[in-house]
Design a protein around this motif. Sequence first.
Motif, short mmCIF file in Angstrom:
data_model
loop_
_atom_site.label_atom_id
_atom_site.label_comp_id
_atom_site.label_asym_id
_atom_site.label_seq_id
_atom_site.Cartn_x
_atom_site.Cartn_y
_atom_site.Cartn_z
N SER A 21 0.82 -1.20 0.00
CA SER A 21 0.00 0.00 0.00
C SER A 21 0.86 1.25 0.00
O SER A 21 0.58 2.21 -0.72
CB SER A 21 -0.92 -0.01 1.23
N ASN A 22 1.93 1.25 0.79
CA ASN A 22 2.78 2.42 0.90
C ASN A 22 3.51 2.72 -0.40
O ASN A 22 3.52 3.84 -0.89
CB ASN A 22 3.78 2.22 2.05
N VAL A 23 4.12 1.69 -0.99
CA VAL A 23 4.85 1.91 -2.24
C VAL A 23 3.90 2.21 -3.39
O VAL A 23 4.20 3.01 -4.28
CB VAL A 23 5.77 0.72 -2.57
N GLY A 24 2.70 1.60 -3.35
CA GLY A 24 1.72 1.87 -4.39
C GLY A 24 1.26 3.32 -4.38
O GLY A 24 1.14 3.95 -5.43
N SER A 25 1.02 3.86 -3.18
CA SER A 25 0.59 5.25 -3.10
C SER A 25 1.72 6.20 -3.49
O SER A 25 1.48 7.24 -4.09
CB SER A 25 0.09 5.58 -1.68
N SER A 26 2.97 5.80 -3.21
CA SER A 26 4.11 6.64 -3.59
C SER A 26 4.23 6.77 -5.10
O SER A 26 4.45 7.86 -5.63
CB SER A 26 5.41 6.05 -3.02
N VAL A 27 4.09 5.67 -5.81
CA VAL A 27 4.24 5.72 -7.26
C VAL A 27 3.04 6.41 -7.92
O VAL A 27 3.18 7.07 -8.96
CB VAL A 27 4.47 4.30 -7.85
N VAL A 30 3.17 10.26 -8.59
CA VAL A 30 3.81 10.77 -9.81
C VAL A 30 3.06 10.30 -11.05
O VAL A 30 3.57 10.41 -12.16
CB VAL A 30 5.30 10.36 -9.88
N GLY A 31 1.84 9.79 -10.84
CA GLY A 31 0.98 9.41 -11.97
C GLY A 31 1.45 8.21 -12.75
O GLY A 31 1.17 8.09 -13.95
N ARG A 32 2.16 7.31 -12.08
CA ARG A 32 2.69 6.13 -12.77
C ARG A 32 2.09 4.84 -12.20
O ARG A 32 1.63 4.81 -11.06
CB ARG A 32 4.21 6.06 -12.62
N GLY A 33 2.14 3.80 -13.00
CA GLY A 33 1.79 2.48 -12.52
C GLY A 33 3.03 1.79 -12.00
O GLY A 33 4.15 2.09 -12.42
N LEU A 34 2.87 0.87 -11.06
CA LEU A 34 4.02 0.20 -10.46
C LEU A 34 4.40 -1.04 -11.24
O LEU A 34 3.61 -1.96 -11.39
CB LEU A 34 3.70 -0.17 -9.01
N ASP A 35 5.62 -1.05 -11.75
CA ASP A 35 6.16 -2.19 -12.49
C ASP A 35 6.93 -3.07 -11.49
O ASP A 35 8.08 -2.80 -11.16
CB ASP A 35 7.09 -1.70 -13.61
N ASP A 171 16.67 5.84 -3.07
CA ASP A 171 15.66 6.75 -3.62
C ASP A 171 15.03 6.12 -4.86
O ASP A 171 15.72 5.86 -5.85
CB ASP A 171 16.31 8.09 -3.96
N LEU A 172 13.73 5.89 -4.80
CA LEU A 172 13.03 5.24 -5.91
C LEU A 172 12.45 6.24 -6.92
O LEU A 172 11.86 5.82 -7.92
CB LEU A 172 11.89 4.37 -5.37
N ALA A 173 12.63 7.53 -6.68
CA ALA A 173 11.99 8.53 -7.52
C ALA A 173 12.39 8.40 -8.99
O ALA A 173 11.53 8.43 -9.88
CB ALA A 173 12.31 9.93 -7.01
N PHE A 179 8.56 4.33 -15.17
CA PHE A 179 7.40 3.46 -15.30
C PHE A 179 6.35 4.10 -16.20
O PHE A 179 6.34 5.32 -16.40
CB PHE A 179 6.77 3.17 -13.93
N GLU A 180 5.46 3.29 -16.73
CA GLU A 180 4.43 3.79 -17.64
C GLU A 180 3.46 4.71 -16.91
O GLU A 180 3.12 4.48 -15.74
CB GLU A 180 3.66 2.63 -18.27
N LEU A 181 3.01 5.73 -17.62
CA LEU A 181 1.99 6.62 -17.08
C LEU A 181 0.70 5.86 -16.86
O LEU A 181 0.34 4.98 -17.64
CB LEU A 181 1.74 7.80 -18.02
N MET A 182 -0.01 6.20 -15.79
CA MET A 182 -1.30 5.59 -15.54
C MET A 182 -2.34 6.14 -16.51
O MET A 182 -2.23 7.29 -16.94
CB MET A 182 -1.76 5.88 -14.10
N PRO A 183 -3.35 5.34 -16.86
CA PRO A 183 -4.45 5.89 -17.66
C PRO A 183 -5.09 7.06 -16.92
O PRO A 183 -5.08 7.11 -15.69
CB PRO A 183 -5.43 4.71 -17.76
N VAL A 184 -5.63 7.99 -17.68
CA VAL A 184 -6.22 9.19 -17.08
C VAL A 184 -7.24 8.83 -16.00
O VAL A 184 -7.30 9.43 -14.94
CB VAL A 184 -6.88 10.07 -18.16
#
Length: 204
Positions: A21-27, A30-35, A171-173, A179-184
Motif C-alpha cells: 500500500s505504501n509503495v503503491g501510493s508513492s508511485v 507521480v501518476g505512474r503504474g508500479l512495475d 531513492d526510488l523517484a 514506469f508507464e503513465l497511468m491511464p487518465v
Amino acid sequence: MRKKAPDSSPRSRLLVLVDESNVGSSVRTVGRGLDWLRLRQFLAGPDSGRDLIEMVVYAGLPPAIPLWQDERDKKNKFVNWLRSNGFMVMTKDGAPAEEGRYKANVDVMMAIDALELSVAMKPDVVILVTGDADFAYLVTKLRRRGIRVEVASVAQNLGNNLKSAANAVIDLAALFRTFELMPVADSPAPPQQRRRGFVKSLNR
C-alpha cells in the motif's frame, strides 16, 4: 600475462520486504503504474551484487463481505499474478471503515515477519520498501542483529525517523519516473472526484 583471479568474495544474502500500500501510493503520486518486475530487478537483480532470498509483499485485501466482493476479486487477481512471478505474498483481510473505505494495516505482520525471517533465513541485508516512520524501531532491532538495513522509498513519503534509523536510503523517484503513465481514469484526482477504489487503496 596472468589472468585476473575471479572475485571470490561472497555475495550478500538479501531479503526484501514490501509494504504494498505504501509503495503503491508513492508511485501513484507521480501518476505512474508500479512495475513490480522492474522494481525487483532494480533492488535485487544480478547487477546488485547480492543474492535475493525472497521478496515478500504485504498486501491488504478488501473486506470479505458482498459489498466489497468485486474489489476483493480484483485484488486477489493481482496477488495471484505476484505469486506466479516469484514473489511471496502475505495478505490481511481488511475491515470496513468510515466513508466507504476499508482498513487493512499490515505493519505489525510485516514487522513480526521481518524479525522471524531474519532468524530463519539469515540475510546479510534487509531492504524495507516503505516510507512509514513506524518501522524505525524495527530497523534498529534488525541492525542490532548485525543486519544491514536499507530503506527504499521516495523523499516526500519517507519519515525522518525511518531515514535516520537505516544504514542507507534507496531513492526510488528516478526509477518511478521510468514506469508507464497511468491511464487518465486511474490518475490521482481531487478528493471529491476520486474513484471509490482509489480512495480506499490509500487508506488501508
